[in-house]
Structure formats: structure tokens, C-alpha cells
Design a protein around this motif. Structure first.
Motif, PDB file in Angstrom:
ATOM      1  N   ASN A 260       6.566  -3.242  -2.725  1.00 38.89           N
ATOM      2  CA  ASN A 260       6.072  -3.299  -1.368  1.00 38.89           C
ATOM      3  C   ASN A 260       4.590  -2.970  -1.414  1.00 38.89           C
ATOM      4  O   ASN A 260       4.208  -1.823  -1.607  1.00 38.89           O
ATOM      5  N   LEU A 261       3.758  -3.973  -1.246  1.00 41.52           N
ATOM      6  CA  LEU A 261       2.321  -3.788  -1.405  1.00 41.52           C
ATOM      7  C   LEU A 261       1.663  -3.114  -0.216  1.00 41.52           C
ATOM      8  O   LEU A 261       0.555  -2.619  -0.323  1.00 41.52           O
ATOM      9  N   GLU A 262       2.342  -3.084   0.931  1.00 37.09           N
ATOM     10  CA  GLU A 262       1.735  -2.465   2.106  1.00 37.09           C
ATOM     11  C   GLU A 262       1.653  -0.946   1.968  1.00 37.09           C
ATOM     12  O   GLU A 262       0.728  -0.330   2.469  1.00 37.09           O
ATOM     13  N   TYR A 263       2.614  -0.334   1.268  1.00 40.93           N
ATOM     14  CA  TYR A 263       2.653   1.120   1.086  1.00 40.93           C
ATOM     15  C   TYR A 263       2.914   1.458  -0.384  1.00 40.93           C
ATOM     16  O   TYR A 263       3.937   2.056  -0.715  1.00 40.93           O
ATOM     17  N   PRO A 264       1.989   1.104  -1.265  1.00 45.95           N
ATOM     18  CA  PRO A 264       2.248   1.297  -2.698  1.00 45.95           C
ATOM     19  C   PRO A 264       2.387   2.761  -3.107  1.00 45.95           C
ATOM     20  O   PRO A 264       3.151   3.069  -4.014  1.00 45.95           O
ATOM     21  N   GLU A 265       1.659   3.691  -2.453  1.00 49.79           N
ATOM     22  CA  GLU A 265       1.780   5.098  -2.835  1.00 49.79           C
ATOM     23  C   GLU A 265       3.172   5.635  -2.510  1.00 49.79           C
ATOM     24  O   GLU A 265       3.761   6.359  -3.298  1.00 49.79           O
ATOM     25  N   ALA A 266       3.697   5.284  -1.348  1.00 45.51           N
ATOM     26  CA  ALA A 266       5.041   5.728  -0.974  1.00 45.51           C
ATOM     27  C   ALA A 266       6.076   5.123  -1.915  1.00 45.51           C
ATOM     28  O   ALA A 266       6.964   5.825  -2.405  1.00 45.51           O
ATOM     29  N   TYR A 267       5.948   3.839  -2.204  1.00 45.75           N
ATOM     30  CA  TYR A 267       6.895   3.169  -3.100  1.00 45.75           C
ATOM     31  C   TYR A 267       6.834   3.781  -4.501  1.00 45.75           C
ATOM     32  O   TYR A 267       7.869   4.081  -5.101  1.00 45.75           O
ATOM     33  N   SER A 268       5.652   4.010  -5.015  1.00 46.50           N
ATOM     34  CA  SER A 268       5.496   4.597  -6.347  1.00 46.50           C
ATOM     35  C   SER A 268       6.101   6.002  -6.391  1.00 46.50           C
ATOM     36  O   SER A 268       6.807   6.358  -7.334  1.00 46.50           O
ATOM     37  N   PHE A 269       5.821   6.804  -5.376  1.00 46.86           N
ATOM     38  CA  PHE A 269       6.366   8.156  -5.322  1.00 46.86           C
ATOM     39  C   PHE A 269       7.896   8.118  -5.337  1.00 46.86           C
ATOM     40  O   PHE A 269       8.551   8.821  -6.103  1.00 46.86           O
ATOM     41  N   LEU A 270       8.474   7.285  -4.498  1.00 47.15           N
ATOM     42  CA  LEU A 270       9.933   7.239  -4.381  1.00 47.15           C
ATOM     43  C   LEU A 270      10.613   6.665  -5.620  1.00 47.15           C
ATOM     44  O   LEU A 270      11.728   7.065  -5.951  1.00 47.15           O
TER      45      LEU A 270
END
Length: 153
Positions: free
Chosen positions: A2-12
Motif C-alpha cells: 500500500n503505497l499511500e501509507y508505506p510507514e504504517a504498512y512497513s511497521f505492521l
């Protein structure tokens, strides 16, 4: 991804342990640690025995919350939404099971995945589709804390 929220996706995707919060039909709360996996739409997948309290609670009240936190990174994600049972012959359930079986701590090649340690018995795979997802970073690299990203859901 999900490129819109990469930090959230990476964290999760790099913090596979969460607290799943459920409640009974009469609102008695219960929290349990679970391993989870997510997809690119931020749907959360986890499994449990059908006899577990969390499975019983979700049968009575399918709304749940998931909390993921990292003290080192001063980052949290709070998610709430509807948890639905996935059928064992469902492609989505099979993909979720594959992801959950692949969970390993960093550098632990010989570590057995949590699913292999579950006692015998019927296991249910759940999908929690968030209606709310709040992602916050409080470390010095992110000032001020990041905003809620509830619009992704």
C-alpha cells in the motif's frame, strides 16, 4: 504494498504480535496476544482454536480491536472493525494460513512458527477488516506525531 501509507504498512508487516481485544455479547472485555499477518488493504488475519475465549467472543460479538506497539520505535497502531471467519477451503484463508506459518523472528531460521505449536483441535482463521486504523509515531524522527490514517479504511 500500500503505497499511500508505506510507514504504517512497513511497521505492521515487521511487528507480527498484537493484542486482540474482544468482548462477549454483554460487553465483558478480553485481551489476548496473537500473531497476525496483513494484506495490502490493511486487512488483518489471525487464527485461534475454536474452543478459545477469543473465538467464542467473536462468535457472540464480531467487532474487535487490535493493538500493535513498539517501545523501541515509540510507534503504535490501533485498529478496530468486524472480524469474520474464513472457511478452510477459501483461497483467502489458505493465503492467510501460509503467511501466518511463515512468521519468524529476525535471524531465527530454526524457530518453529506459532501455528506449528498449537495443540491439536479445530483451528479457525479470522479476517479483521478495519473500519478505523490509527497509526502514530512519537520518536524524534517524526515530529509532531503522525496523524490518524482512518481514511484508508
Amino acid at each position: 504494498m500500500n503505497l499511500e501509507y508505506p510507514e504504517a504498512y512497513s511497521f505492521l508487516t515487521t511487528h507480527p504480535v498484537a493484542i486482540l481485544s474482544t468482548s462477549t455479547h454483554d460487553s465483558r472485555p478480553w485481551g489476548a496476544a496473537v500473531y497476525y499477518a496483513i494484506d495490502e488493504s490493511f486487512n488483518f488475519f489471525f487464527m485461534t482454536h475454536v474452543e478459545s475465549r477469543k473465538c467464542q467472543n467473536l462468535s457472540e460479538n464480531p467487532y474487535a480491536a487490535i493493538t500493535v506497539a513498539s517501545n523501541d520505535e515509540q510507534t503504535t497502531a490501533q485498529v478496530s472493525g468486524l472480524a469474520v471467519k474464513l472457511l478452510g477451503d477459501d483461497n483467502e484463508a489458505n493465503e492467510a494460513f501460509r503467511k501466518l506459518a511463515a512468521i519468524r523472528p529476525p535471524g531465527a531460521q530454526t524457530w518453529s512458527p506459532p501455528v506449528s505449536k498449537m495443540d491439536t483441535g479445530k483451528i479457525m482463521v479470522f479476517k479483521l477488516k478495519p473500519d478505523t486504523l490509527q497509526f502514530s509515531q512519537f520518536n524524534t524522527n517524526h515530529t509532531p506525531p503522525s496523524a490518524d490514517i482512518t481514511k484508508i479504511i
